[in-house]
Design a protein around this motif. Structure first.
Motif, PDB file in Angstrom:
ATOM      1  N   ASN A 106       0.928  -1.054  -0.044  1.00 49.58           N
ATOM      2  CA  ASN A 106       0.081  -0.160  -0.088  1.00 49.58           C
ATOM      3  C   ASN A 106       0.735   1.263  -0.104  1.00 49.58           C
ATOM      4  OD1 ASN A 106      -2.157  -1.486   0.036  1.00 49.58           O
ATOM      5  ND2 ASN A 106      -2.960  -1.276   2.164  1.00 49.58           N
ATOM      6  N   TYR A 107       1.921   1.418   0.812  1.00 52.80           N
ATOM      7  CA  TYR A 107       2.823   2.543   1.007  1.00 52.80           C
ATOM      8  C   TYR A 107       3.617   2.537  -0.382  1.00 52.80           C
ATOM      9  CZ  TYR A 107       1.097   3.818   5.479  1.00 52.80           C
ATOM     10  OH  TYR A 107       0.323   4.174   6.703  1.00 52.80           O
ATOM     11  N   LEU A 108       4.153   1.551  -0.626  1.00 50.71           N
ATOM     12  CA  LEU A 108       4.959   1.776  -2.054  1.00 50.71           C
ATOM     13  C   LEU A 108       3.956   2.152  -3.221  1.00 50.71           C
ATOM     14  CD1 LEU A 108       7.134  -1.566  -1.851  1.00 50.71           C
ATOM     15  CD2 LEU A 108       7.912   0.880  -1.597  1.00 50.71           C
ATOM     16  N   GLY A 109       2.782   1.894  -3.101  1.00 50.84           N
ATOM     17  CA  GLY A 109       1.883   2.564  -4.127  1.00 50.84           C
ATOM     18  C   GLY A 109       1.506   3.674  -4.026  1.00 50.84           C
ATOM     19  N   LEU A 110       2.192   4.506  -3.154  1.00 50.14           N
ATOM     20  CA  LEU A 110       1.791   5.893  -2.966  1.00 50.14           C
ATOM     21  C   LEU A 110       3.127   6.911  -3.305  1.00 50.14           C
ATOM     22  CD1 LEU A 110       0.148   6.087   0.511  1.00 50.14           C
ATOM     23  CD2 LEU A 110      -0.736   6.668  -1.655  1.00 50.14           C
ATOM     24  N   SER A 164      -4.430  -2.431  -5.777  1.00 47.26           N
ATOM     25  CA  SER A 164      -5.585  -1.898  -6.355  1.00 47.26           C
ATOM     26  C   SER A 164      -6.333  -2.961  -7.124  1.00 47.26           C
ATOM     27  CB  SER A 164      -5.442  -0.688  -7.093  1.00 47.26           C
ATOM     28  OG  SER A 164      -4.385  -0.867  -8.250  1.00 47.26           O
ATOM     29  N   HIS A 165      -5.466  -3.960  -7.569  1.00 44.99           N
ATOM     30  CA  HIS A 165      -5.913  -5.064  -8.389  1.00 44.99           C
ATOM     31  C   HIS A 165      -6.458  -6.239  -7.586  1.00 44.99           C
ATOM     32  CE1 HIS A 165      -4.320  -4.231 -12.786  1.00 44.99           C
ATOM     33  NE2 HIS A 165      -3.761  -3.321 -11.942  1.00 44.99           N
ATOM     34  N   GLY A 209     -10.744  -1.852  -3.806  1.00 47.82           N
ATOM     35  CA  GLY A 209     -11.704  -0.793  -3.918  1.00 47.82           C
ATOM     36  C   GLY A 209     -11.063   0.597  -3.477  1.00 47.82           C
ATOM     37  N   ASN A 210     -10.732   0.475  -2.208  1.00 47.25           N
ATOM     38  CA  ASN A 210     -10.445   1.793  -1.481  1.00 47.25           C
ATOM     39  C   ASN A 210      -9.162   2.071  -1.879  1.00 47.25           C
ATOM     40  OD1 ASN A 210     -11.873   2.662   1.262  1.00 47.25           O
ATOM     41  ND2 ASN A 210     -12.032   0.187   0.932  1.00 47.25           N
ATOM     42  N   ILE A 211      -8.140   1.308  -2.217  1.00 48.57           N
ATOM     43  CA  ILE A 211      -7.108   1.637  -2.715  1.00 48.57           C
ATOM     44  C   ILE A 211      -7.071   2.109  -4.352  1.00 48.57           C
ATOM     45  CG2 ILE A 211      -4.625   1.050  -3.681  1.00 48.57           C
ATOM     46  CD1 ILE A 211      -5.105   1.142  -0.465  1.00 48.57           C
ATOM     47  N   VAL A 246      -5.161   5.803   4.749  1.00 45.62           N
ATOM     48  CA  VAL A 246      -5.998   4.800   4.614  1.00 45.62           C
ATOM     49  C   VAL A 246      -5.220   3.597   4.084  1.00 45.62           C
ATOM     50  CG1 VAL A 246      -7.285   4.172   2.212  1.00 45.62           C
ATOM     51  CG2 VAL A 246      -7.885   6.197   3.429  1.00 45.62           C
ATOM     52  N   ALA A 247      -4.050   3.769   3.567  1.00 47.64           N
ATOM     53  CA  ALA A 247      -2.836   2.760   3.302  1.00 47.64           C
ATOM     54  C   ALA A 247      -2.694   1.649   4.515  1.00 47.64           C
ATOM     55  CB  ALA A 247      -1.582   3.115   2.932  1.00 47.64           C
ATOM     56  N   GLY A 248      -2.624   2.322   5.627  1.00 46.90           N
ATOM     57  CA  GLY A 248      -2.553   1.796   7.121  1.00 46.90           C
ATOM     58  C   GLY A 248      -3.696   1.249   7.537  1.00 46.90           C
TER      59      GLY A 248
END
Length: 254
Positions: free
Chosen positions: A112-116, A125-126, A191-193, A230-232
């Motif tokens: 999640n955090y790397l995606g930011l 997200s997939h 969905g959230n990501i 949100v990521a956390g």
């Protein structure tokens, strides 16, 4: 992002393609076809998540100093936080599943955090990624439930506290909701990501318009801060639901 219209094509304003960032592409040949063996942008960022976890928990804590370094402190906090979560939610007899749940939590958190990171790829997200994680949890808790309790695991679907006439109906509802678990488990995270990244991309497109550029930049900054939270939170929600499902498998009776 905002794009210009092709020559001779009429356009009424900016055109946004906020979902283009989620397209899976071959890493070394972006225009090529994607096969099961193709190394893609998803492959790269999934691998980087694993490397980051190994760097923190293996390299960062290898000294095991009495006065911990910064990386060792982070590793110990994450370890203790996850251990406490498993123990409090699923019970002491679930501690033997702690390595699996810890791995799951760390992988989702780091992904999640790397995606930011700008120009990165949000792998979580997939649904193809989150679906595999959710299905693995579903199969694990189901197998554990039957191995530990045998046919008694079916007591999870029989609401003995309800009136007898309602129990068959509630059993059907419980059974359906049980098999829907991997769907809701995966869509909630994915969905959230996806939603957060898409909204940021839309505002990034508006930043190209001088009149509203300051507002767009401020909005991106605010949304980015929200996405950090949100990521956390989404990694935590996915993991705590896993603990709840594990508790049901270990203690299925209502």
């Amino acid at each position: 992002m905002a794009t210009e219209a092709a020559p001779g094509e009429e356009t009424g304003g900016l055109v946004f393609h906020p979902l283009d960032q989620f397209i899976v592409k071959p890493l070394f040949n972006p225009e090529g076809a994607v096969h099961w063996y193709t190394i893609t942008n998803v492959t790269l960022w999934l691998a980087l998540a694993v490397v980051a976890i190994v760097a923190l928990f293996v390299l960062g804590t290898r000294g095991r100093a009495m006065v911990p370094s910064r990386s060792q402190s982070i590793g110990e906090v994450l370890y203790g936080f996850t251990y406490k979560m498993v123990e409090d939610v699923a019970g002491k007899d679930a501690i033997k599943f702690f390595p699996y749940i810890m791995t799951l939590f760390m992988f989702i958190l780091f992904s999640n955090y790397l995606g930011l990171i700008p120009a990165s790829f949000a792998t979580t997200s997939h649904i193809a990624v989150t679906g595999v994680l959710a299905l693995a949890v579903f199969l694990t808790v189901t197998i554990v439930g039957f191995v530990k309790n045998g046919v008694g695991f079916l007591g999870l679907f029989w609401v003995s506290s309800a009136p007898l006439v309602l129990r068959p109906i509630l059993a059907i509802i419980e059974l359906i909701s049980y098999f829907v678990r991997p769907v809701s488990h995966s869509i909630r995270l994915g969905g959230n990501i996806m939603a957060g990244h898409a909204v940021m991309k839309v505002f990034a497109g508006f930043a190209a318009v001088a009149a509203i550029s300051p507002f767009a930049v401020l909005s991106i900054t605010a949304i980015y801060g929200l996405e950090m939270l949100v990521a956390g939170v989404q990694a935590y929600v996915f993991t705590i639901l896993t603990c709840v499902y594990l508790k049901d498998a270990l203690h299925p009776s209502h």
